[in-house]
Write a protein that holds these residues in place. Structure first.
Motif, PDB file in Angstrom:
ATOM      1  N   GLY A  95      -7.022  -9.430  54.661  1.00 12.50           N
ATOM      2  CA  GLY A  95      -7.784  -8.839  53.566  1.00 12.50           C
ATOM      3  C   GLY A  95      -7.840  -9.757  52.359  1.00 12.50           C
ATOM      4  O   GLY A  95      -8.837  -9.809  51.638  1.00 12.50           O
ATOM      5  N   THR A  96      -6.768 -10.493  52.141  1.00 12.59           N
ATOM      6  CA  THR A  96      -6.742 -11.458  51.040  1.00 12.59           C
ATOM      7  C   THR A  96      -7.845 -12.494  51.231  1.00 12.59           C
ATOM      8  O   THR A  96      -8.605 -12.810  50.311  1.00 12.59           O
ATOM      9  N   ASP A 147     -13.030  -3.585  47.658  1.00 14.63           N
ATOM     10  CA  ASP A 147     -11.852  -3.857  48.476  1.00 14.63           C
ATOM     11  C   ASP A 147     -11.558  -2.554  49.209  1.00 14.63           C
ATOM     12  O   ASP A 147     -10.908  -1.656  48.684  1.00 14.63           O
ATOM     13  N   LYS A 177      -4.132  -2.210  58.723  1.00 17.83           N
ATOM     14  CA  LYS A 177      -3.403  -1.184  57.966  1.00 17.83           C
ATOM     15  C   LYS A 177      -3.301   0.049  58.851  1.00 17.83           C
ATOM     16  O   LYS A 177      -2.816  -0.052  59.965  1.00 17.83           O
TER      17      LYS A 177
HETATM   18  C1  LIG Z   1      -3.355  -4.837  52.241  1.00 17.25           C
HETATM   19  C2  LIG Z   1      -4.417  -4.857  51.225  1.00 17.25           C
HETATM   20  C3  LIG Z   1      -5.316  -5.916  51.136  1.00 17.25           C
HETATM   21  C4  LIG Z   1      -5.297  -7.105  52.048  1.00 17.25           C
HETATM   22  O1  LIG Z   1      -4.057  -7.577  52.331  1.00 17.25           O
HETATM   23  P1  LIG Z   1      -3.714  -8.612  53.475  1.00 17.25           P
HETATM   24  O2  LIG Z   1      -2.263  -8.415  53.627  1.00 17.25           O
HETATM   25  O3  LIG Z   1      -4.103  -9.934  52.951  1.00 17.25           O
HETATM   26  O4  LIG Z   1      -4.505  -8.257  54.696  1.00 17.25           O
HETATM   27  C5  LIG Z   1      -6.301  -5.841  50.183  1.00 17.25           C
HETATM   28  N1  LIG Z   1      -6.389  -4.792  49.362  1.00 17.25           N
HETATM   29  C6  LIG Z   1      -5.566  -3.757  49.422  1.00 17.25           C
HETATM   30  C7  LIG Z   1      -5.750  -2.597  48.489  1.00 17.25           C
HETATM   31  C8  LIG Z   1      -4.538  -3.745  50.341  1.00 17.25           C
HETATM   32  O5  LIG Z   1      -3.701  -2.709  50.401  1.00 17.25           O
END
Ligand SMILES: *Cc1c(COP(=O)(O)O)cnc(C)c1O
Length: 338
Positions: free
Chosen positions: A58-59, A166, A197
């Motif tokens: 997600g990052t 996001d 997730k």
């Molecule tokens: C987990 C998360 C992400 C992305 O996280 P990664 O660990 O990089 O996959 C982005 N936004 C939110 C709100 C999250 O909880």
């Protein structure tokens, strides 16, 4: 161990591992991986966007979005506590020379649109160019109201800003509102969703948007080291996550509500039940402290994060019985610390 730290801790199911081992694959950097292609097209369709692209996390997916919407010297409006601002290592600033304009979230996870309008910089060479408005849904487990998304989209359009979500937990929000995910996604130009997730896949996120934006994002993904080869092995788990694990998020929400209800009966904790909307419970301690509770529960086979309040998250790998066990052990902690 009963792991309440996050919904990222889920392990792939046996069926998911079978799907991964049987996945048809090719070289995705050549665009040849049929399983990745299928995941991307089904996600785009599900969210009502022209295109989607698989990212490693997600990052990475949020960063690809910011880099694709903005140029060097631009800025993006984002929540002060947003993942994209606070928990992604400042990637847009480091790699894109794009500055954040963080603004406080309201208690319901929205950002006040009058404050957003105030923060947009005038067209004047003294200022960075405000180009993008980012929201998060769910935000700390809270679901943004659809009417707010409508108004926020109108604000973005009025000021010529891109509008990004996001949506790491977009499906939790959709299940909670009992609407198809594109009802939420339709308000945004781009959105990032996480497979890893509550949906239970081991890895992967997708960025969705127009063909033109996703084409730009593909170049950034390559630069960020996210061009993976036989990624169909990952995508196969993602397809199963989207097909089979969305509806069951309801169970996680019920387990979170149940956990909150049981813990609310204890004098030693405080819980704002209005904040328990999806799969997160925020537990304030009136007695003891988070570190000693964490140590005690660890010795009893339960993992939590510390914090004030403590965030506890439900997911596929904790069932109702596990929740009951956790409640009993938390009671045990207060009993032994009275
Ligand atoms: C987990 C998360 C992400 C992305 O996280 P990664 O660990 O990089 O996959 C982005 N936004 C939110 C709100 C999250 O909880």
């Amino acid at each position: 161990m009963i792991d309440l730290r996050s919904d990222t801790v889920t392990r792939p199911t046996a069926a998911m591992r079978r799907a991964m081992s049987a996945a048809e694959v090719g070289d995705d950097v050549y665009g040849d991986d049929p399983t990745v292609n299928r995941l991307e097209s089904m996600t785009a369709e599900l969210l009502g966007k022209e295109a989607a692209i698989l990212a490693t996390s997600g990052t990475q997916s949020n960063l690809m979005a910011v880099l694709s919407h903005c140029e060097r010297g631009d800025e993006y409006i984002v929540g002060q506590q947003a993942h994209t601002y606070r928990f992604e290592a400042g990637g847009a600033a480091v790699l894109g020379s794009i500055q954040p304009q963080p603004l406080d979230f309201e208690p319901d996870g929205t950002i006040d649109l009058a404050v957003v309008a105030q923060a947009i910089k005038p067209d004047d060479f003294h200022f960075a160019r405000t180009r993008l408005f980012c929201l998060e849904n769910t935000q700390g487990g809270k679901v943004l109201p659809l009417e707010y998304l409508e108004a926020a989209g109108a604000t973005a359009r009025k000021h010529n800003l891109g509008f990004h979500l996001d949506g790491a937990r977009l499906f939790n929000a959709a299940v909670k509102l009992n609407v198809p995910p594109n009802t939420i996604a339709g308000h945004f130009d781009t959105l990032s969703i996480c497979l890893s997730k509550g949906l239970g896949a081991p890895v992967g996120s997708l960025l969705c948007g127009s063909q033109a934006l996703v084409k730009k994002a593909r170049r950034w993904r390559k630069m960020l080291g996210g061009g993976m080869r036989q990624a169909g092995i990952i995508a196969a788990a993602g397809i199963m996550a989207l097909e089979d694990h969305v509806v069951r998020l309801q169970e996680d929400h019920e387990n979170a509500a149940y956990l909150a209800g049981k813990l609310s009966e204890l004098d030693e904790v405080s819980i704002d039940s209005g904040l328990v909307q999806t799969n997160m419970v925020f537990v304030g301690l009136k007695k003891g402290d988070a570190a000693s509770l964490q140590a005690y529960l660890h010795s009893e086979g339960i993992l939590i994060n510390t914090g004030n309040p403590i965030r506890m998250v439900t997911h596929m790998d904790v069932g109702r019985q596990d929740i009951l066990t956790a409640v009993e052990k938390i009671k045990g902690y207060f009993g032994s610390h009275s």
